[in-house]
Design an enzyme around this catalytic site. Sequence first.
Site, PDB file in Angstrom:
ATOM      1  N   ARG A 107      -6.803  17.610  -3.411  1.00 65.57           N
ATOM      2  CA  ARG A 107      -7.053  16.999  -2.112  1.00 65.57           C
ATOM      3  C   ARG A 107      -8.353  17.556  -1.531  1.00 65.57           C
ATOM      4  O   ARG A 107      -8.701  18.726  -1.738  1.00 65.57           O
ATOM      5  CB  ARG A 107      -5.895  17.331  -1.179  1.00 65.57           C
ATOM      6  CG  ARG A 107      -5.898  16.611   0.174  1.00 65.57           C
ATOM      7  CD  ARG A 107      -5.664  15.149   0.032  1.00 65.57           C
ATOM      8  NE  ARG A 107      -5.250  14.518   1.304  1.00 65.57           N
ATOM      9  CZ  ARG A 107      -5.503  13.284   1.632  1.00 65.57           C
ATOM     10  NH1 ARG A 107      -6.183  12.502   0.802  1.00 65.57           N
ATOM     11  NH2 ARG A 107      -5.075  12.770   2.776  1.00 65.57           N
ATOM     12  N   THR A 380      -7.080   3.516  -2.178  1.00 59.72           N
ATOM     13  CA  THR A 380      -6.378   4.463  -3.048  1.00 59.72           C
ATOM     14  C   THR A 380      -6.004   3.723  -4.328  1.00 59.72           C
ATOM     15  O   THR A 380      -5.917   2.502  -4.361  1.00 59.72           O
ATOM     16  CB  THR A 380      -5.127   5.060  -2.371  1.00 59.72           C
ATOM     17  OG1 THR A 380      -5.486   5.633  -1.129  1.00 59.72           O
ATOM     18  CG2 THR A 380      -4.460   6.120  -3.233  1.00 59.72           C
ATOM     19  N   ASN A 400      -9.793   7.223   0.653  1.00 54.15           N
ATOM     20  CA  ASN A 400      -9.141   6.835   1.898  1.00 54.15           C
ATOM     21  C   ASN A 400      -9.330   5.352   2.175  1.00 54.15           C
ATOM     22  O   ASN A 400      -8.755   4.534   1.476  1.00 54.15           O
ATOM     23  CB  ASN A 400      -9.576   7.696   3.081  1.00 54.15           C
ATOM     24  CG  ASN A 400      -8.579   7.612   4.237  1.00 54.15           C
ATOM     25  OD1 ASN A 400      -7.397   7.377   4.022  1.00 54.15           O
ATOM     26  ND2 ASN A 400      -9.045   7.797   5.459  1.00 54.15           N
ATOM     27  N   ASP A 422      -7.387  11.411   8.000  1.00 50.81           N
ATOM     28  CA  ASP A 422      -5.995  11.729   7.693  1.00 50.81           C
ATOM     29  C   ASP A 422      -5.519  12.986   8.404  1.00 50.81           C
ATOM     30  O   ASP A 422      -4.331  13.318   8.352  1.00 50.81           O
ATOM     31  CB  ASP A 422      -5.803  11.880   6.178  1.00 50.81           C
ATOM     32  CG  ASP A 422      -5.447  10.559   5.511  1.00 50.81           C
ATOM     33  OD1 ASP A 422      -5.313   9.553   6.237  1.00 50.81           O
ATOM     34  OD2 ASP A 422      -5.322  10.523   4.275  1.00 50.81           O
ATOM     35  N   SER A 451      -1.303  13.912   3.289  1.00 49.50           N
ATOM     36  CA  SER A 451      -1.442  12.697   2.489  1.00 49.50           C
ATOM     37  C   SER A 451      -0.085  12.032   2.321  1.00 49.50           C
ATOM     38  O   SER A 451       0.962  12.678   2.432  1.00 49.50           O
ATOM     39  CB  SER A 451      -2.004  13.042   1.111  1.00 49.50           C
ATOM     40  OG  SER A 451      -1.979  11.917   0.258  1.00 49.50           O
ATOM     41  N   GLY A 472      -1.854   3.749   1.647  1.00 49.24           N
ATOM     42  CA  GLY A 472      -1.814   4.524   2.877  1.00 49.24           C
ATOM     43  C   GLY A 472      -0.419   5.018   3.168  1.00 49.24           C
ATOM     44  O   GLY A 472       0.291   5.503   2.286  1.00 49.24           O
TER      45      GLY A 472
END
Length: 575
Positions: A107, A380, A400, A422, A451, A472
């Site tokens: 991440r 994504t 994103n 996020d 996430s 998302g």
Amino acid sequence: MMLLAVGLSFAPVMAAPATSSTLEPPVPAPSGSSRATPPGAVIASAHALSTDAGMEIIRAGGNAFDAAIAVSATLSVVEPISSGIGGGGFFLLHDARTGRDVFVDARETAPESATPAAFLDGKGELNRDRSVNGPWSAGIPGLPAALVHLAERYGRLPLKTSLAPAIRIAREGFPIYARLERGYGSRREVMERYRGTRAVFLADGTPPQVGETLRQPDLARTLELLGEKGFDGFYRGDVAKKLLASVKEEGGKWRADELAGYRVKEREPLCFKYRGWDVTTAPPPSSGGVAMAQILQILEGWDLSKLDPAQRTHLVVEAMRRAYRDRTIYLGDPDFVQVPVARLTSREYAAGLRASIHPDKALPSALLSGKPAPLEDDETTHFSIIDADGNRVSATQTVNLLYGSGLVAPGTGVLLNNEMDDFALRPGTPNAFGVMGFEANAPKAGKRMLSSMTPSFIESKDKVAAIGAPGGSRIITEVLLGILAYDDGLAPQQVAALPRIHHQWMPDVISAEAGALAPETVKALEAMGHKVNAAEQPWGNLQTVAWDKAGNTLEGGTDPRNPVGKADVMPAPSK
């Protein structure tokens, strides 16, 4: 036919069938028996070129982890709308040799400059433009470090070998497809702010159009440097200098030591049982695994197969509502905040939540406290892999929103993410996906934003499957419905095509794809007090693969909502 997964009418969401694949052994194994290893390899991804790249590496002697590098890097080339080496991701791995499952956390992290105050306007409101566009919206990328990590620790082949298909495709180009053109149109104003982005996407003077070839020579060279020099090929040296210069040129603030200091983290996956399945999934900083454990363990109190569609949907939605409320309040980066994972995922806690569900009446979300406790659209992408040794990968990666921040660093081909959105940049204010957060997910230097990515494995005595999706905040419910569908006996392609519903606590509404809920089911849900949006556009892009151990067959499923996806199976070579 009525699907048991959520009591939905099963019908293809798009007219075009998905590209799926099945492999059966020449001589089927006796019923009820299992073999030690699969009869070949299977890959499902969101683009045929990435699936083909993974198979190319399998043929070259690579394992599932080498193939994952090839698939990931190729998706970074052909799906800039969804992911890229300027973003990050999560890789759930199963090492067949050791039997170990591991979660590789790549991440993105927050730069020191990204304080909450930096994202507020003069009135103290969230500056939405800064949070989703340009350099301030970008976290320090993690995906390149993940590819290096996979090659060094788990792969058989040199990194440069596994990156070769992506490098070739970046240099030679690939045909632009409809989603890239549409996505560019929706983000054109932002994309054309930046000279590096214009150099890539307006190279011929016009926006990308279906049928044109998109070539990315700078990205090819960046991938070559990554293959040649490993970590230093991206996070130090020429590429790093260009990234830092680009962020500075557009008004942002990154430091060289923040790039060079990035590290992937290996974490223990979250594991729990649902009925006859062992579920292995994403731990924090993903919220997906915790939410999945809560929802499935709440639902385990009912035999869903015996319920009518409205009753089943009601219970599934009420479980979603409670899990998403807890996501908002408690979840964040476990390296920075104390996340009560054991409590949130315990059967006792699930039993308490189950007891609060009225069998025939919706609980308004406003009555579930939103006070902080002492607490991703088709952007994504996901791919799933099983190889002939039994290694497996479930990986979700992202920049994103569509085309991330819109900023390509000149001379690198690297499209930067906009993952800072996020974070809970302003406590209690919804982000671009409509989900809120509080102090647990507030930005701090080096912290990883929460996430919804939920790469998962499920295994019963007869079947192993890898599954995941983009979407998302809807990722969690896509994967949830997929697991319920596997439990109902559906095949991978049926799982990928399954009609979808979603509820995320706030806003207090059931989202449903057109045709997912029958009119009489909608009427019954509304009588219970639910608000239902019953005709939303299709969402998600689920990719799944499965090994039927009893029959020793492999099968992949790719989402029919995405016509360029592909699932493919390669037989194991004769010994």
